[in-house]
Write a protein that holds these residues in place. Structure first.
Motif, PDB file in Angstrom:
ATOM      1  N   CYS A  57       1.159  -1.079  -0.031  1.00 26.17           N
ATOM      2  CA  CYS A  57       0.103  -0.080   0.048  1.00 26.17           C
ATOM      3  C   CYS A  57       0.921   1.196   0.102  1.00 26.17           C
ATOM      4  O   CYS A  57       1.782   1.436   0.838  1.00 26.17           O
ATOM      5  N   CYS A  60       0.246   3.311   3.395  1.00 28.59           N
ATOM      6  CA  CYS A  60       0.455   2.730   4.880  1.00 28.59           C
ATOM      7  C   CYS A  60       1.791   1.819   4.995  1.00 28.59           C
ATOM      8  O   CYS A  60       2.318   1.559   5.818  1.00 28.59           O
ATOM      9  N   CYS A  69      -4.421   0.093   0.334  1.00 30.85           N
ATOM     10  CA  CYS A  69      -5.023  -1.047   1.090  1.00 30.85           C
ATOM     11  C   CYS A  69      -6.529  -0.734   1.327  1.00 30.85           C
ATOM     12  O   CYS A  69      -6.810   0.513   1.161  1.00 30.85           O
ATOM     13  N   CYS A  72      -6.797   2.295   4.006  1.00 33.20           N
ATOM     14  CA  CYS A  72      -6.356   3.697   3.528  1.00 33.20           C
ATOM     15  C   CYS A  72      -7.355   4.286   2.626  1.00 33.20           C
ATOM     16  O   CYS A  72      -7.630   5.300   2.421  1.00 33.20           O
TER      17      CYS A  72
HETATM   18 ZN   LIG Z   1      -2.884   1.409   3.334  1.00 32.09          ZN
END
Ligand SMILES: [Zn+2]
Length: 199
Positions: A57, A60, A69, A72
């Protein structure tokens, strides 16, 4: 007795997995031997594609199916509250409690001077950028209660000492030396709820 080479090779592979000893590895192999070829194909395809199908991701650092992801990408999460974890497994353990409504930041390890793992090896740059953008109000450090976790927590706390962000740390409900990954949901929930404000 000596096993045929194909069995021996697979036993060796399973034995390399964490917590799997040679006896368990043998059990796995004999379990697989009993399965039909459709199952074995599915099994080997899943292993084969594990890495190529995985993305990291970009927000993050967690392993994900897409560039972002699910957490997020979700507008329902509080993006001003960031829980810093060492790895995706810890993130999943915290997520399983269903208590945390913020987002995560995955460091990809902890500072470990003995094994020459300095802060430069961690996913810190994007955390600094996130905080710099002014969108983050609070950072919760949820790192394992061991030397590496302590060192990393202290390092991150110092990074943001002059920044307009509150830094807290999960409470000490987790026994020293234990792993977030293996803690039960109630312990993690309470550790999050009774977090200590550091600044
Ligand atoms: Zn993420």
């Amino acid at each position: 007795m000596h096993y045929p080479l194909s069995i021996k090779k697979l036993v060796e592979q399973f034995s390399k997995l964490p917590t799997v000893g040679p006896r368990t590895a043998e059990r796995y192999v004999f379990f697989l031997l009993k399965q039909n070829s459709a199952y074995l194909n599915e099994f080997s395809e899943a292993v084969k594609n594990l890495k190529s199908d995985i993305k990291i991701c970009k927000d993050c650092g967690a392993v994900a199916d897409k560039e972002n992801c699910e957490i997020c990408a979700s507008p329902d999460r509080d993006h001003t509250l960031v829980c810093v974890v060492s790895n995706t497994r810890d993130m999943v353990s915290i997520e399983d409690t269903r208590e945390f409504k913020g987002v995560y930041h995955v460091l990809g390890g902890l500072i470990d001077h003995i094994n020459d793992l300095g802060p430069d090896k961690l996913n810190l740059k994007s955390l600094i950028e996130k905080v710099g953008s002014g969108k983050v109000k609070e950072i919760i450090l949820a790192l394992n209660p061991n030397i590496e976790g302590e060192t990393t927590s202290m390092y991150i706390q110092k990074l943001f000492v002059d920044k307009d962000v509150s830094v807290s740390r999960i409470a000490r409900g987790l026994p020293t030396g234990s792993d977030i990954e293996y803690a039960d949901s109630m312990t993690i929930s309470n550790a999050l709820k009774y977090r200590n404000k550091l600044k």
